[in-house]
Motif scaffolding. Sequence first.
Motif, PDB file in Angstrom:
ATOM      1  N   UNK A 101       0.794  -1.231   0.000  1.00 42.36           N
ATOM      2  CA  UNK A 101       0.000   0.000   0.000  1.00 42.36           C
ATOM      3  C   UNK A 101       0.823   1.276   0.000  1.00 42.36           C
ATOM      4  N   UNK A 102       2.150   1.175  -0.105  1.00 47.39           N
ATOM      5  CA  UNK A 102       2.985   2.380   0.026  1.00 47.39           C
ATOM      6  C   UNK A 102       3.371   3.019  -1.313  1.00 47.39           C
ATOM      7  N   UNK A 103       2.891   2.453  -2.432  1.00 49.37           N
ATOM      8  CA  UNK A 103       3.323   2.986  -3.735  1.00 49.37           C
ATOM      9  C   UNK A 103       2.335   4.011  -4.272  1.00 49.37           C
ATOM     10  N   UNK A 104       2.783   5.260  -4.479  1.00 46.36           N
ATOM     11  CA  UNK A 104       1.873   6.271  -5.012  1.00 46.36           C
ATOM     12  C   UNK A 104       1.537   6.067  -6.489  1.00 46.36           C
ATOM     13  N   UNK A 105       2.437   5.414  -7.253  1.00 49.73           N
ATOM     14  CA  UNK A 105       2.217   5.281  -8.695  1.00 49.73           C
ATOM     15  C   UNK A 105       1.588   3.928  -8.999  1.00 49.73           C
ATOM     16  N   UNK A 106       0.447   3.955  -9.671  1.00 50.79           N
ATOM     17  CA  UNK A 106      -0.196   2.702 -10.086  1.00 50.79           C
ATOM     18  C   UNK A 106       0.163   2.467 -11.551  1.00 50.79           C
ATOM     19  N   UNK A 107       0.663   1.282 -11.845  1.00 45.42           N
ATOM     20  CA  UNK A 107       1.003   0.994 -13.241  1.00 45.42           C
ATOM     21  C   UNK A 107       0.244  -0.235 -13.724  1.00 45.42           C
ATOM     22  N   UNK A 108       0.253  -0.412 -15.028  1.00 40.56           N
ATOM     23  CA  UNK A 108      -0.580  -1.422 -15.667  1.00 40.56           C
ATOM     24  C   UNK A 108       0.140  -2.773 -15.750  1.00 40.56           C
ATOM     25  N   UNK A 109       0.663  -3.225 -14.618  1.00 38.97           N
ATOM     26  CA  UNK A 109       1.357  -4.522 -14.561  1.00 38.97           C
ATOM     27  C   UNK A 109       0.848  -5.232 -13.315  1.00 38.97           C
ATOM     28  N   UNK A 110       0.421  -6.488 -13.441  1.00 42.22           N
ATOM     29  CA  UNK A 110      -0.102  -7.174 -12.258  1.00 42.22           C
ATOM     30  C   UNK A 110       1.002  -7.555 -11.277  1.00 42.22           C
ATOM     31  N   UNK A 111       0.623  -7.674 -10.027  1.00 42.01           N
ATOM     32  CA  UNK A 111       1.506  -8.262  -9.011  1.00 42.01           C
ATOM     33  C   UNK A 111       0.902  -9.616  -8.671  1.00 42.01           C
ATOM     34  N   UNK A 112       1.608 -10.676  -9.023  1.00 38.07           N
ATOM     35  CA  UNK A 112       1.098 -12.028  -8.753  1.00 38.07           C
ATOM     36  C   UNK A 112       1.234 -12.342  -7.274  1.00 38.07           C
ATOM     37  N   UNK A 113       0.373 -13.230  -6.760  1.00 36.80           N
ATOM     38  CA  UNK A 113       0.610 -13.725  -5.408  1.00 36.80           C
ATOM     39  C   UNK A 113       1.809 -14.682  -5.410  1.00 36.80           C
ATOM     40  N   UNK A 114       2.479 -14.819  -4.242  1.00 35.48           N
ATOM     41  CA  UNK A 114       3.762 -15.534  -4.221  1.00 35.48           C
ATOM     42  C   UNK A 114       3.655 -17.040  -4.413  1.00 35.48           C
ATOM     43  N   UNK A 115       4.705 -17.592  -4.996  1.00 41.39           N
ATOM     44  CA  UNK A 115       4.962 -19.031  -5.021  1.00 41.39           C
ATOM     45  C   UNK A 115       6.219 -19.226  -4.175  1.00 41.39           C
ATOM     46  N   UNK A 116       6.069 -19.870  -3.038  1.00 43.82           N
ATOM     47  CA  UNK A 116       7.191 -19.995  -2.112  1.00 43.82           C
ATOM     48  C   UNK A 116       7.982 -21.269  -2.392  1.00 43.82           C
ATOM     49  N   UNK A 117       9.291 -21.132  -2.517  1.00 42.70           N
ATOM     50  CA  UNK A 117      10.175 -22.298  -2.644  1.00 42.70           C
ATOM     51  C   UNK A 117      10.512 -22.734  -1.213  1.00 42.70           C
ATOM     52  N   UNK A 118       9.980 -23.898  -0.809  1.00 46.28           N
ATOM     53  CA  UNK A 118      10.138 -24.335   0.585  1.00 46.28           C
ATOM     54  C   UNK A 118      11.487 -25.015   0.818  1.00 46.28           C
ATOM     55  N   UNK A 119      12.043 -25.642  -0.233  1.00 44.30           N
ATOM     56  CA  UNK A 119      13.297 -26.376  -0.077  1.00 44.30           C
ATOM     57  C   UNK A 119      14.467 -25.404  -0.043  1.00 44.30           C
ATOM     58  N   UNK A 120      15.287 -25.516   0.978  1.00 45.22           N
ATOM     59  CA  UNK A 120      16.488 -24.672   1.048  1.00 45.22           C
ATOM     60  C   UNK A 120      17.680 -25.474   0.561  1.00 45.22           C
ATOM     61  N   UNK A 121      18.730 -24.761   0.186  1.00 47.38           N
ATOM     62  CA  UNK A 121      19.979 -25.412  -0.213  1.00 47.38           C
ATOM     63  C   UNK A 121      19.745 -26.470  -1.285  1.00 47.38           C
ATOM     64  N   UNK A 122      19.140 -26.072  -2.383  1.00 43.23           N
ATOM     65  CA  UNK A 122      18.898 -26.998  -3.489  1.00 43.23           C
ATOM     66  C   UNK A 122      20.238 -27.316  -4.155  1.00 43.23           C
ATOM     67  N   UNK A 123      20.505 -28.608  -4.313  1.00 41.79           N
ATOM     68  CA  UNK A 123      21.802 -29.022  -4.850  1.00 41.79           C
ATOM     69  C   UNK A 123      21.804 -28.975  -6.361  1.00 41.79           C
ATOM     70  N   UNK A 124      22.994 -28.821  -6.966  1.00 42.45           N
ATOM     71  CA  UNK A 124      23.083 -28.872  -8.423  1.00 42.45           C
ATOM     72  C   UNK A 124      22.966 -30.307  -8.929  1.00 42.45           C
ATOM     73  N   UNK A 125      21.785 -30.870  -8.798  1.00 42.03           N
ATOM     74  CA  UNK A 125      21.507 -32.198  -9.340  1.00 42.03           C
ATOM     75  C   UNK A 125      19.997 -32.324  -9.538  1.00 42.03           C
ATOM     76  N   UNK A 126      19.581 -33.305 -10.305  1.00 42.24           N
ATOM     77  CA  UNK A 126      18.154 -33.522 -10.503  1.00 42.24           C
ATOM     78  C   UNK A 126      17.569 -33.994  -9.177  1.00 42.24           C
TER      79      UNK A 126
END
Length: 363
Positions: A246-271
Amino acid sequence: MLNNIVSNVAVAALVLGVSASPVASPDASSSGQIPFKFPLSNGFPNIKVPSPELTLIQKNAHGTLPNGALPTKISAATATTFQVIAANEIFEVAYFSSLLKNITSGHYDVGKGATKSIVYNALHAVRAQEELHALGANAILANTGNTPYEPCEYIFPVSDFDSAIALAATFTDIVLGTLQGAELTFAVNNDTAVIPLVGGVIGQEGEQTGFYRNLGGKIPSALPFLTRSSGVFAFSALNQMFVVPGSCPTKIDVPVLPPLTVMTKDISPKTTSVDFAFAKPAGFDCKMYSLVYLNQQNTPVVMPLMNVKYGDGMVYFTAEFPYEANLMNGLTLAAITNSAGPFTDADAVAAKAVFGPGIIEIN
Ligand SMILES: *[C@@H]1O[C@H](CO)[C@@H](O)[C@H](O)[C@H]1NC(C)=O
Ligand SMILES: *[C@@H]1O[C@H](CO)[C@@H](O)[C@H](O)[C@H]1NC(C)=O
């Protein structure tokens, strides 16, 4: 083309992947942080051209604003793109101002002697360079009869030097991905005059992220072809992570999506498999949704939602992270889409995205 879901940005925390610390949602009241507010002591963002204040910013930036004529006409899409750019650059001025203060006050342990002065000198120039990027973007908007972007209030979900630098690398990577799409927008709309200008900014931001990566013990150049993003993802990440709601005075024509949280920490460089969460929409049916990864310049990777569970108004699920097939280093953005694709690029994913971006950084 853009979907128009507007987020409740305080819904869930957004967690960065391997190299950065968890990132809380920007709920200033619960974090106990005092929001960062403009103007700076030099008056920024209210800087006249010319003025003694601008002269000093340029000196600190090691260079000047472009001194040629500004464009007098740009397309609506180009104007919106410059508003997203200005929003990001103003935030970056706030971030690096706070970071510099934490270094000069001794709150952050940066080391001593040469290291400390290298870091301080670099960030002191970066802050001024970001001021010029923001002033430049807003000058183009003003000169073409569009609305310049005014500052919001910000909080920064980091409180130590290493995390602050890792986070700077991540948001700079998102900007680097987004400016690729900005160049395409300018080209498609025949606003060719600004293409080289923004090309100059892309290189400059790349120099920055190389420095931040190197400070974090990584190789400076993450990938042969940096991950492409989209304005929707950049603007959503900015709002979800840093902007006081609510602190932004300028409204622009771009949506703000709701978040997708990555729950896994320290993801390793592997499948591997990665856990995600998002706020459960009314009438949710997981078969209608897919998880999509964006990495490098590769075709977006679409994955089904697995092990779907519900609790506390949230949807929790797992998805495979196919690291090995594509060497998914550097920045990966994840989104929940209401289409299974196939998608050609980041903009096609953004057009169908309903949650995101989840942010993963590897190596
Ligand atoms: C500066 O330090 C304060 C107090 O720990 C913290 O809240 C803020 O996020 C820090 N800023 C940055 C950019 O690291
Ligand atoms: C694009 O801009 C150029 C230079 O201003 C102009 O000559 C050309 O006609 C424009 N093309 C289109 C398709 O508008």
